[in-house]
Design an enzyme around this catalytic site. Structure first.
Site, PDB file in Angstrom:
ATOM      1  N   ALA A  61       0.846  -1.200   0.000  1.00 39.00           N
ATOM      2  CA  ALA A  61       0.000   0.000   0.000  1.00 39.00           C
ATOM      3  C   ALA A  61       0.878   1.245   0.000  1.00 39.00           C
ATOM      4  CB  ALA A  61      -0.882  -0.012   1.240  1.00 39.00           C
ATOM      5  N   GLY A 100       0.680  -5.279   0.910  1.00 41.03           N
ATOM      6  CA  GLY A 100      -0.381  -5.398  -0.091  1.00 41.03           C
ATOM      7  C   GLY A 100       0.129  -5.994  -1.395  1.00 41.03           C
ATOM      8  N   GLU A 123       3.540  -5.372   7.429  1.00 41.93           N
ATOM      9  CA  GLU A 123       2.587  -4.407   7.992  1.00 41.93           C
ATOM     10  C   GLU A 123       2.780  -4.211   9.487  1.00 41.93           C
ATOM     11  OE1 GLU A 123       1.940  -6.623   5.709  1.00 41.93           O
ATOM     12  OE2 GLU A 123       0.383  -5.947   4.322  1.00 41.93           O
TER      13      GLU A 123
END
Ligand SMILES: CC/C=C/CC(=O)SCCNC(=O)CCNC(=O)[C@H](O)C(C)(C)COP(=O)(O)OP(=O)(O)OC[C@H]1O[C@@H](n2cnc3c(N)ncnc32)[C@H](O)[C@@H]1OP(=O)(O)O
Length: 719
Positions: A61, A100, A123
């Site tokens: 992301a 992502g 993450e």
């Protein structure tokens, strides 16, 4: 943001195009949605390959988008629709597939990786969890134990390890896109149901509860106070115990809690702060991206004590030939054995061969004629260092860079005794130097931009996070440490104990409280510095009022501890007692308790009950207050640099961002109000007096930390 091509007449090649890491910005997500629709609806297309431009599949992301409102198509439904499609989709992974990016690869029906690619779900390091199905799909693919380890640590794996784990189907050394296209053509018409990870059942270990419990305990010990790793465990538990549709809901709920937490904000701030730290600028306008560093092929290290040994190892393991200098034969032999042992252990751990041929040991500075750079790591004694620099100036060729591993002495004074002040710079390593990631690059007023660029680039080559700082006593890190540790000792006078203060700081998230850290570092080091600066010892005027030195409040308790031969872990006694010299298991010592009681009664101090809040506020707000002064003085260019120094050099909890970010999170007004309160109670402690910059920022409405620079840019820079 996603390019569409038809190759081999029937394969849709979708290329993510968002440099530098092809992150999944809203435009990229939009591009993927559009190109996938096109591929799935075109009857000519029988298969799809997704790859990334410029040798990088996808870095996940776009982290910068996290701080704004959500725009563009959400990732999870987009990924679900790719997986559900009826045409085979192959991920061609080159460079990185992270966060992502890996979740995107996991919804593809096949994954081909280049042999040099790295994959992972990092993450957790940003205070989040993989919330685009990663916590539900990865366990279905590789099993609970392996998925749990990868998701809770955020560790990147090589493509070879990914193949072993079953994350990828094939590893290639050739052009990964071409291999993926051929693979896709072979996959046409093969059933896809077993390739849709969300439809698989999770291979659940029989001892699931015990496994989750063990991992939770490990996290509580290692990642003290961090929410994200624990949320990751819960999400993986959901994968093991719930159908996909429910697991994915649990994943979203857990993500929502994390996403808005201060911890996620702090960790994302740290991600960018670390990258910003390398970007130095001088008042002359010279900066990191327009100054070419010198190439360093050979270096010398002077002094083979703890620091010198670690520095020699750091240099040799990145391929720099090292001449190590000691003053006597016995010390040189001990140093040699230790450096060789350290390099061998390091090489074994990394699965490479130790570069012992790069090392030479000598007793004479005369052998340093031809080295590109020298790092002096002798005792922290100005007169001694000056002698070394004078000698180096005579011996080394005129282009050799001369660096000092001083932890706080005047780099410009050293430059002044050489014939090349523009080539002199401080390189402040942290102990142990081959392990600790921080390097303060101390720029003297005469250090040239090329010298700064070379020291910064050498730091990066050695795997350090290098921060350029100005020259003042203690630079950034050790200058700030003083008010922090002074507050801790003043609190001892007033009624606290070392173990109480340490517990509060460790519960806050510090790797070690201030007293345990001093015991580890050795109490004699600070004692020697205090003696040299006339704060203690025979040079102190007997008429000096007790508990005051050089016009300021002074706490002599640390000196009293040293006078008893208690130098910390190495002597088995310090602020704590240890089972043996060199022991690490710290236990409260009744003798320290006695010492404190005797001291308080001698000076008529009535001990009071000190709250955890007061400990945090006095130690940490005094720390940040000095940080504001450092910014005002132009010793650090930005608050991010200070925070990076504190995370990597002093064990400040990363999920709190660093002292300056922490102050911004608490609220500058509150920090100012509490400092004013404590300064009123202790008017003779100048470190508690709020700095003018703090007051100015509050007067300007407490801008966010990224805007502080606008309020300090008119001040003088020492960089
Ligand atoms: C609901 C969906 C949720 C999804 C969650 C996620 O995907 S969170 C993001 C997970 N991804 C990561 O954590 C990867 C972060 N990036 C890296 O680890 C590294 O950048 C890299 C990809 C391994 C590349 O390393 P390298 O050393 O080659 O370059 P830099 O680190 O210096 O990065 C270059 C510039 O790119 C910026 N950047 C990198 N990743 C991102 C990202 N994901 N989003 C936004 N920006 C990113 C980085 O900041 C550098 O730019 P600067 O301008 O120099 O700061």
């Amino acid at each position: 943001m996603a390019r569409y091509e038809l190759v081999k007449r029937s394969v849709a090649l979708i290329t993510l195009t968002n440099p530098p890491v092809n992150s999944l910005s809203s435009a990229v997500r939009h591009g993927i949605a559009k190109t996938m629709d096109r591929a799935l609806s075109d009857p000519k297309v029988t298969a799809v390959v997704i790859c990334g431009e410029n040798g990088r599949f996808c870095g996940g992301a776009d982290i910068r988008e996290f701080s704004g409102p959500m725009r563009g198509p959400p990732l999870l439904p987009l990924l679900d629709s790719i997986e559900a499609g009826e045409k085979p989709v192959v991920a061609a992974i080159e460079g990185v597939a992270l966060g992502g990016g890996l979740e995107l690869a996991l919804v593809c029906h096949y994954r081909i990786a280049h042999s040099k690619a790295r994959l992972g779900l990092p993450e957790v390091t940003l205070g989040l969890l993989p919330a685009a199905g990663g916590t539900q799909r990865l366990p279905r693919l590789i099993g609970i134990p392996a998925a749990l380890e990868l998701i809770t640590t955020g560790r990147h794996v090589s493509s070879q390890e990914a193949l072993k784990l079953g994350i990828v189907d094939q590893v290639t050394e050739q052009n990964v896109c071409e291999v993926a296209v051929e693979f896709a053509l072979r996959a046409v018409a093969k059933p896809l149901s077993s390739r849709r990870l969300s439809a698989l059942t999770v291979p659940c270990p029989p001892d699931l509860d015990a496994l989750l419990e063990a991992v939770t305990m490990q996290i509580q010990k290692k990642a003290r106070g961090m929410m994200a790793p624990l949320a990751c465990v819960q999400a993986v538990r959901a994968a093991a115990t719930m159908p996909y549709s429910q697991g994915i809901k649990r994943e979203s709920e857990l993500m929502a809690t994390l996403f808005n937490s201060g911890q996620a904000r702090a960790l994302q701030y740290c991600f960018f702060a670390e990258r910003t730290a390398g970007k130095w600028t001088l008042p002359s306008g010279a900066q990191w991206n327009d100054t070419k560093p010198r190439e360093i092929r050979s270096a010398a290290v002077i002094g083979l004590g703890t620091m010198g040994r670690g520095i020699a190892v750091s240099l040799a393991r990145v391929g720099i030939s090292v001449i190590a200098v000691e003053s006597d034969k016995k010390l040189m032999e001990t140093g040699r054995q230790m450096v060789i042992g350290m390099l061998e252990r390091d090489a074994k751990r990394r699965g490479v061969s130790a570069s012992l041929n790069l090392l030479k040991f000598t007793l004479s500075l005369q052998n340093l004629k031809d080295v590109d750079l020298v790092i002096e790591a002798v005792f922290e004694d100005m007169a001694l260092k000056k002698r070394v620099f004078q000698e180096l100036s005579k011996v080394c060729r005129p282009t050799t860079l001369l660096c000092s591993n001083t932890s706080g002495l005047d780099v410009d004074a050293l430059a002044g005794v050489t014939d090349r002040p523009q080539l002199v710079i401080g390189m402040h390593f942290f102990s142990p130097a081959h392990v600790m990631k921080l390097l303060e690059v101390v720029c003297g007023p005469r250090s040239s931009s090329e010298t700064i660029a070379t020291a910064m680039s050498l730091g990066k080559r050695m795997g350090k996070v290098s921060v350029a700082v100005g020259n003042c006593p203690g630079f950034v890190g050790n200058r700030m440490l003083k008010p922090y540790s002074d507050q801790a000792t003043f609190l001892l006078e007033e009624g606290a104990t070392p173990e109480q203060i340490d517990k509060v700081l460790e519960d806050f998230g510090f790797a070690m409280g201030v007293f345990r850290m001093s015991d580890l570092a050795g109490l004699d080091v600070g004692w020697r510095v205090r003696k040299e600066s006339g704060l203690t010892g025979p040079d102190v005027d007997p008429k000096n009022p007790p508990r005051r030195r050089q016009g300021r409040k002074y706490c002599p308790i640390p000196d009293m501890v040293c006078e008893q031969g208690r130098f910390g872990q190495k002597t088995g006694r310090g602020w704590y007692m240890y089972d043996k010299p060199g022991g690490t298991n710290a236990k409260p010592d009744p003798l320290i308790q006695n010492l404190l009681e005797t001291y308080r009664s001698r000076y008529g101090i009535k001990p009071r009950n000190i709250t955890d809040q007061e400990i945090i506020e006095r130690c940490l707000f005094a720390l940040a207050n000095e940080g504001f002064r450092i910014l005002e003085d132009g010793i650090a260019a930005r608050p991010e640099d200070i925070d990076v120094i504190y995370q990597f050099g002093y064990g400040f909890p990363r999920h709190r961002g660093g002292p300056m970010f922490y102050a911004s999170m608490v609220g500058l007004e509150r920090v100012l109000e509490r400092l004013e309160h404590y300064h009123q109670a202790h008017p003779d402690v100048s470190h508690l007096e709020p700095s003018p910059l703090l007051k100015k920022l509050v007067a300007c409405g407490s801008p966010p930390i990224q805007k502080w620079r606008e309020h300090i840019k008119t001040m003088h820079s020492h960089l």
